[in-house]
Design a protein around this motif. Structure first.
Motif, short mmCIF file in Angstrom:
data_model
loop_
_atom_site.label_atom_id
_atom_site.label_comp_id
_atom_site.label_asym_id
_atom_site.label_seq_id
_atom_site.Cartn_x
_atom_site.Cartn_y
_atom_site.Cartn_z
N ARG A 4 41.34 107.50 -9.24
CA ARG A 4 41.50 106.55 -8.08
C ARG A 4 40.55 105.62 -7.91
N GLU A 5 39.52 106.06 -8.07
CA GLU A 5 38.14 104.99 -7.95
C GLU A 5 38.20 103.90 -8.95
N GLN A 6 38.87 104.12 -10.12
CA GLN A 6 39.11 103.09 -11.13
C GLN A 6 40.46 102.21 -10.94
N GLY A 7 41.27 102.45 -9.94
CA GLY A 7 42.23 101.92 -9.51
C GLY A 7 43.26 102.05 -10.73
N ALA A 8 43.43 103.21 -11.18
CA ALA A 8 44.40 103.54 -12.14
C ALA A 8 46.00 103.79 -11.49
N ASN A 9 47.02 103.42 -12.35
CA ASN A 9 48.35 103.49 -11.69
C ASN A 9 48.96 105.05 -11.63
N PRO A 10 49.05 105.56 -10.51
CA PRO A 10 49.42 106.98 -10.44
C PRO A 10 50.80 107.19 -11.14
N ARG A 11 51.60 106.10 -11.18
CA ARG A 11 52.93 106.42 -12.15
C ARG A 11 52.67 106.80 -13.53
N LEU A 12 51.41 106.17 -13.94
CA LEU A 12 51.18 106.61 -15.69
C LEU A 12 50.34 107.60 -15.70
N THR A 13 50.52 108.83 -14.77
CA THR A 13 49.97 109.89 -14.87
C THR A 13 50.77 111.11 -15.08
N LEU A 31 44.00 99.03 -22.04
CA LEU A 31 44.93 99.23 -23.36
C LEU A 31 46.04 99.62 -22.99
N GLY A 32 46.52 99.87 -21.82
CA GLY A 32 47.87 100.35 -21.24
C GLY A 32 48.11 101.94 -21.46
N ALA A 33 47.11 102.61 -21.37
CA ALA A 33 47.16 104.08 -21.64
C ALA A 33 47.55 104.70 -20.43
N CYS A 34 48.07 105.95 -20.57
CA CYS A 34 48.54 106.74 -19.30
C CYS A 34 47.40 107.95 -19.41
N PHE A 35 47.52 108.60 -18.43
CA PHE A 35 46.64 109.72 -18.18
C PHE A 35 46.95 111.15 -17.79
N ASP A 36 46.20 111.95 -18.82
CA ASP A 36 46.66 113.42 -18.33
C ASP A 36 45.49 114.07 -17.54
N ILE A 37 45.99 114.36 -16.15
CA ILE A 37 45.08 115.03 -15.06
C ILE A 37 45.28 116.34 -15.08
N ALA A 38 44.23 117.22 -14.75
CA ALA A 38 44.12 118.43 -14.48
C ALA A 38 43.67 119.16 -13.35
N THR A 39 42.94 118.02 -12.56
CA THR A 39 42.13 118.56 -11.43
C THR A 39 42.32 117.37 -10.40
N SER A 40 41.92 117.81 -9.05
CA SER A 40 41.77 116.79 -8.20
C SER A 40 40.52 115.90 -8.41
N GLY A 41 39.53 116.40 -8.94
CA GLY A 41 38.37 115.61 -9.41
C GLY A 41 38.78 114.46 -10.30
N GLU A 42 39.41 114.84 -11.17
CA GLU A 42 40.01 113.88 -12.17
C GLU A 42 40.74 112.71 -11.54
N ILE A 43 41.70 113.30 -10.50
CA ILE A 43 42.48 112.29 -9.88
C ILE A 43 41.67 111.42 -8.94
N GLU A 44 40.42 111.85 -8.52
CA GLU A 44 39.50 111.10 -7.92
C GLU A 44 38.84 109.76 -8.57
N LEU A 45 38.71 110.50 -9.93
CA LEU A 45 37.97 109.32 -10.94
C LEU A 45 38.84 108.05 -11.14
N GLY A 47 50.17 109.93 -6.15
CA GLY A 47 51.30 109.40 -6.72
C GLY A 47 51.66 109.98 -7.92
N CYS A 48 51.21 110.99 -8.36
CA CYS A 48 51.53 111.72 -9.44
C CYS A 48 52.79 112.51 -9.27
N THR A 49 53.87 112.48 -10.14
CA THR A 49 55.05 113.34 -9.80
C THR A 49 55.65 114.17 -11.00
N THR A 50 55.06 114.04 -12.08
CA THR A 50 55.27 115.04 -13.12
C THR A 50 54.11 115.97 -13.40
N PHE A 51 54.64 117.35 -13.27
CA PHE A 51 53.94 118.60 -13.57
C PHE A 51 54.33 119.32 -14.50
#
Ligand SMILES: Cc1ncc(COP(=O)(O)O)c(C=O)c1O
Length: 396
Positions: free
Chosen positions: A86-95, A70-84, A114-118
């Motif tokens: 990555r496995e689904q091929g999500a675009n890091p620029r949209l995190t 649907l074109g959503a972006c993602f809020d990540i808070a842990t390396s586990g969420e990043i792994e999830l 590839g996440c650059t906003t913190f």
């Protein structure tokens, strides 16, 4: 108090069929159609606001896949969420990484992805980014306490409004780029007044920082907090967001607005299907023991202060005082008390609604009762036919 809906017995058949397909195990049914509807509902209520799904609410691959499509972006808070992701091929620029307190390896994992906003909220956290200063942009999280929210996220995190100009200046001195501000107005907010207050305060801060430091803060992250229907029906999302839209309209044009919804997107998309595994007449009421409880899918009743609406199936009109309990040996494991139910039998199903957010995410297997199996329905492109399933007695 849990709302209870009593439906005709015949309507239980579809749930029994589903349970049979899964060896009678407790289930959480994730409906991707409903997830999509929720996403569009919030998008329409907040036009121009980019939605970053807060993965913590329900870290499940089908949710990531559906929202990515649907074109959503993602809020990540842990390396586990990043792994999830990555496995689904999500675009890091949209995190973006929104945990205000991070270990060095959390930062490195996110950057490697590839996440650059913190998000940061204090000077010690800002200092952690000095060595990465050419690769990152920071959002400063501001605290806006909301005592009326059951989950006030401004006690543990967020700097005070008065601290913002100084923190921006200190970051600048360290060569770091503060891109904007963020806040969380409190999860399951009863109304949008704290969102509006926070937006107005942030608008004033953006103006002040521009005047004092000549610095343009170009992002405002308005967090989550969009409510669903637990003990009472959910407010209409468009009505809830109308004052937010009005407040956002007064922001300077260069400010891009983003949000981090968790609960609103996933809560209505998941339904618990449990079975009565035993019953007992006790002095106060008839007790029904389910194969799922507060150590499992109903964990949000403890951690998240939610009381999920329940549905039972019966053609008997008379009701009696009842308690619904979980399966474990612990006495805290009670899902609903002080409710009125028609007499239920061992083997009957009990449905929990609005159970997608902070449920499976915090379930345990205490007593070694296995966690509920998540069954995904209506996922686009998953090869299975669409199932019209969740139409029985769904409270709003
Ligand atoms: C930083 C952050 N963003 C977003 C969310 C999601 O909030 P909600 O589920 O209220 O939408 C949370 C919830 O804990 C959070 O901590």
């Amino acid at each position: 108090m849990n709302r209870v809906c009593i439906e005709p017995a015949a309507k239980a058949a579809r749930y029994h069929r589903l349970l049979d397909e899964h060896q009678g195990k407790p289930l959480l049914v994730l409906d991707c159609d409903k997830l999509e509807q929720q996403y569009h509902g919030l998008q329409n209520a907040l036009p121009g606001v980019e939605l970053y799904y807060a993965i913590k609410a329900l870290p499940h691959a089908a949710v990531i896949r559906t929202l990515s499509t649907l074109g959503a972006c993602f809020d990540i808070a842990t390396s586990g969420e990043i792994e999830l992701l990555r496995e689904q091929g999500a675009n890091p620029r949209l995190t973006m990484h929104t945990h205000p307190i991070k270990r060095d390896r959390d930062i490195r994992d996110a950057l490697r992805f590839g996440c650059t906003t913190f998000v940061v909220d204090n000077i010690y956290e800002i200092e952690k980014f000095v060595e990465f200063r050419h690769r990152v942009g920071l959002l400063l999280r501001v605290s806006f306490p909301n005592p009326r929210s059951p989950v006030d996220l401004s006690r543990k995190f967020g700097c005070r409004v008065e601290e913002v100009p100084l923190l921006v200046q200190k970051a600048q001195e360290l060569g770091l780029h503060i891109k904007g501000l963020s806040f969380h107005a409190g999860s399951q907010s009863p109304d949008s007044s704290n969102h509006v207050y926070a937006i107005e305060q942030c608008a004033a801060l953006i103006e002040q920082v521009q005047q004092q430091a000549g610095k343009l803060l170009s992002i405002l992250d308005i967090g989550g907090g969009f409510p669903v229907g637990y003990d009472k029906p959910a407010p209409d999302i468009d009505t809830f967001c109308a004052p937010i839209r009005a407040a956002l309209a007064s922001l300077p044009e260069h400010v891009q607005v983003v949000a981090e919804p968790g609960r609103y997107l996933v809560a209505p998309a998941m339904t618990a299907v449990s079975t009565v595994m035993g019953k007992a007449k006790r002095s106060d009421a008839t007790w029904y023991y389910l194969d799922d409880g507060v150590y499992g899918s109903y964990s949000g009743q403890i951690y998240d202060h939610a009381t999920y609406p329940l549905t039972v199936f019966s053609d008997i009109e008379q009701t009696e005082s009842a308690v619904i309990a979980g399966p474990t040996c612990d006495s805290i494991d009670v899902v609903a008390e002080g409710i009125e139910l028609p007499p239920l039998n061992i083997g009957d199903v009990v449905i929990g609604r609005q159970m997608g957010a902070y449920t499976a995410a915090s379930a345990t297997d205490f007593n070694l009762f296995e966690r509920a199996t998540i069954v995904v329905i209506n996922e686009k492109g998953a090869g299975e036919g669409n199932i019209v399933f969740l139409d029985a007695g769904t409270p709003a």
